[in-house]
Design a protein around this motif. Structure first.
Motif, PDB file in Angstrom:
ATOM      1  N   ARG A 108      34.321 -19.395  39.301  1.00  0.00           N
ATOM      2  CA  ARG A 108      34.775 -20.559  38.553  1.00  0.00           C
ATOM      3  C   ARG A 108      34.363 -21.821  39.294  1.00  0.00           C
ATOM      4  NH1 ARG A 108      41.016 -19.089  36.736  1.00  0.00           N
ATOM      5  NH2 ARG A 108      40.504 -17.295  35.399  1.00  0.00           N
ATOM      6  N   SER A 109      34.047 -22.828  38.521  1.00  0.00           N
ATOM      7  CA  SER A 109      33.642 -24.087  39.140  1.00  0.00           C
ATOM      8  C   SER A 109      34.839 -24.745  39.825  1.00  0.00           C
ATOM      9  CB  SER A 109      33.061 -25.023  38.084  1.00  0.00           C
ATOM     10  OG  SER A 109      34.014 -25.276  37.066  1.00  0.00           O
ATOM     11  N   TYR A 110      34.556 -25.444  40.907  1.00  0.00           N
ATOM     12  CA  TYR A 110      35.621 -26.077  41.687  1.00  0.00           C
ATOM     13  C   TYR A 110      35.079 -27.345  42.326  1.00  0.00           C
ATOM     14  CZ  TYR A 110      38.669 -26.968  45.712  1.00  0.00           C
ATOM     15  OH  TYR A 110      39.469 -27.563  46.638  1.00  0.00           O
ATOM     16  N   ASP A 111      35.825 -28.421  42.182  1.00  0.00           N
ATOM     17  CA  ASP A 111      35.528 -29.694  42.833  1.00  0.00           C
ATOM     18  C   ASP A 111      36.711 -30.068  43.710  1.00  0.00           C
ATOM     19  OD1 ASP A 111      33.039 -30.049  41.605  1.00  0.00           O
ATOM     20  OD2 ASP A 111      33.968 -30.893  39.810  1.00  0.00           O
ATOM     21  N   PRO A 112      36.506 -30.254  44.988  1.00  0.00           N
ATOM     22  CA  PRO A 112      37.634 -30.602  45.873  1.00  0.00           C
ATOM     23  C   PRO A 112      38.222 -31.957  45.506  1.00  0.00           C
ATOM     24  CG  PRO A 112      35.534 -30.801  47.027  1.00  0.00           C
ATOM     25  CD  PRO A 112      35.227 -30.144  45.722  1.00  0.00           C
ATOM     26  N   PRO A 113      39.520 -32.065  45.460  1.00  0.00           N
ATOM     27  CA  PRO A 113      40.154 -33.363  45.110  1.00  0.00           C
ATOM     28  C   PRO A 113      39.981 -34.375  46.241  1.00  0.00           C
ATOM     29  CG  PRO A 113      41.811 -31.753  45.723  1.00  0.00           C
ATOM     30  CD  PRO A 113      40.512 -31.013  45.691  1.00  0.00           C
ATOM     31  N   ARG A 114      40.218 -35.636  45.904  1.00  0.00           N
ATOM     32  CA  ARG A 114      40.061 -36.695  46.895  1.00  0.00           C
ATOM     33  C   ARG A 114      41.164 -36.641  47.967  1.00  0.00           C
ATOM     34  NH1 ARG A 114      38.456 -42.002  43.165  1.00  0.00           N
ATOM     35  NH2 ARG A 114      36.537 -41.092  42.277  1.00  0.00           N
ATOM     36  N   PRO A 176      38.407 -22.178  58.834  1.00  0.00           N
ATOM     37  CA  PRO A 176      37.538 -21.724  57.740  1.00  0.00           C
ATOM     38  C   PRO A 176      38.197 -21.841  56.376  1.00  0.00           C
ATOM     39  CG  PRO A 176      38.307 -19.860  59.032  1.00  0.00           C
ATOM     40  CD  PRO A 176      38.690 -21.087  59.779  1.00  0.00           C
ATOM     41  N   VAL A 177      39.537 -21.754  56.322  1.00  0.00           N
ATOM     42  CA  VAL A 177      40.226 -21.931  55.038  1.00  0.00           C
ATOM     43  C   VAL A 177      40.071 -23.363  54.538  1.00  0.00           C
ATOM     44  CG1 VAL A 177      42.448 -21.805  53.860  1.00  0.00           C
ATOM     45  CG2 VAL A 177      41.870 -20.098  55.585  1.00  0.00           C
ATOM     46  N   TYR A 178      40.203 -24.303  55.444  1.00  0.00           N
ATOM     47  CA  TYR A 178      40.029 -25.710  55.070  1.00  0.00           C
ATOM     48  C   TYR A 178      38.576 -26.001  54.679  1.00  0.00           C
ATOM     49  CZ  TYR A 178      40.223 -30.805  55.363  1.00  0.00           C
ATOM     50  OH  TYR A 178      40.153 -32.144  55.072  1.00  0.00           O
ATOM     51  N   TYR A 181      38.026 -24.798  51.064  1.00  0.00           N
ATOM     52  CA  TYR A 181      38.546 -25.693  50.028  1.00  0.00           C
ATOM     53  C   TYR A 181      37.839 -27.045  50.041  1.00  0.00           C
ATOM     54  CZ  TYR A 181      42.299 -22.573  48.656  1.00  0.00           C
ATOM     55  OH  TYR A 181      43.010 -21.512  48.149  1.00  0.00           O
ATOM     56  N   GLN A 182      37.063 -27.323  51.054  1.00  0.00           N
ATOM     57  CA  GLN A 182      36.230 -28.530  51.067  1.00  0.00           C
ATOM     58  C   GLN A 182      34.921 -28.342  50.313  1.00  0.00           C
ATOM     59  OE1 GLN A 182      35.841 -29.466  55.290  1.00  0.00           O
ATOM     60  NE2 GLN A 182      36.877 -31.426  54.948  1.00  0.00           N
ATOM     61  N   SER A 183      34.497 -27.091  50.135  1.00  0.00           N
ATOM     62  CA  SER A 183      33.174 -26.810  49.558  1.00  0.00           C
ATOM     63  C   SER A 183      33.272 -26.730  48.042  1.00  0.00           C
ATOM     64  CB  SER A 183      32.630 -25.489  50.109  1.00  0.00           C
ATOM     65  OG  SER A 183      32.611 -25.514  51.524  1.00  0.00           O
TER      66      SER A 183
END
Length: 262
Positions: A108-114, A176-178, A181-183
């Motif tokens: 699924r597509s994902y864009d990290p929030p600001r 690595p978890v952070y 969620y940044q990628s």
């Protein structure tokens, strides 16, 4: 008379005695025939001077024999390894194929929030029950399975984005978890990505990416959309998955009418 009976009994025992099964395990390799042998096998003749052999296309047989000799040479070099006779797919090539699948993966597509950083730290702190510093994420290890499960479930609910099962073993700490969620994750094909780049002005002006095909309607502004080689042939969309995307074109005049088209 008794000697005959004894001889008959001995012979019967020898004939009825079970023989041991002998299993022969051997490895054979291909041996190329000569031109004379190939011709004799083809026409079933023993003498090359036969009238039937005179009609043979010798250059063709020479090429075939050379191919067979190449096969014999290849099998002679790989005599110690039977698997060298076949082109087997290795595990390394399969893993490389999985790595290069790219956009074909069902993600699924994902864009990290600001506001990723404060939300991430707040969620992790609630799950662990202690304050977490952004500069020391690599020091917070996730060796315990229960703790790791609790943290990943909380982050999945917070960002509506779950760590893929193929990367769970990489999540050894919060660093690595952070990073995960940044990628961002894009589900666009390379061609769709090029089209978006062209819309944003990231591509040269002489490079035009056309996403959808230009269909003939007969009512467009371009001269190529006003003249048709088939003025009375309707455009029928037969595929079910393209009927909603592309509409058919019905001509004003039928091909069976006598009146001329405009």
């Amino acid at each position: 008379m008794a000697s005959k009976q004894v001889l008959a009994s001995v012979l019967s025992r020898q004939l009825l005695k079970p023989k041991y099964l002998q299993l022969y395990s051997y490895k054979s390799k291909y041996t190329a025939p000569t031109i004379k042998q190939a011709i004799s096998q083809k026409y079933n003749v023993r003498d090359i001077n036969s009238p039937q052999v005179k009609k043979v296309d010798l250059p063709k047989f020479e090429v075939e024999v050379m191919k067979k000799k190449n096969r014999e040479q290849a099998e002679a070099e790989n005599e110690e390894d039977l698997f060298a006779f076949r082109d087997l797919t290795t595990l390394e090539s399969q893993m490389q194929s999985l790595k290069t699948k790219g956009f074909l993966r069902s993600y699924r597509s994902y864009d990290p929030p600001r506001d990723l950083a404060p939300r991430f730290l707040s969620c992790v702190s609630r799950a662990l029950g202690k304050e977490v510093d952004e500069t020391r994420l690599d020091e917070v290890e996730l060796k315990d399975k229960d703790t790791k499960f609790k943290v990943l479930v909380a982050l999945s609910k917070e960002f509506s984005h779950t760590v893929h099962s193929s990367r769970l073993h990489l999540m050894t700490s919060l660093a690595p978890v952070y990073h995960f969620y940044q990628s961002p994750i894009s589900t666009l094909t390379p061609y769709d990505q090029l089209h978006e780049d062209s819309q944003d002005g990231l591509l040269p002006d002489n490079l035009v990416i056309q996403l959808d095909p230009v269909r003939f309607t007969g009512k467009g502004d371009s001269p190529m959309d006003q003249v048709s080689a088939w003025p009375r042939r309707d455009t029928v969309v037969t595929r079910i998955n393209t009927r909603e995307k592309f509409k058919g074109n019905k001509k004003e005049f039928s091909r069976y009418q006598k009146e001329d088209y405009k």
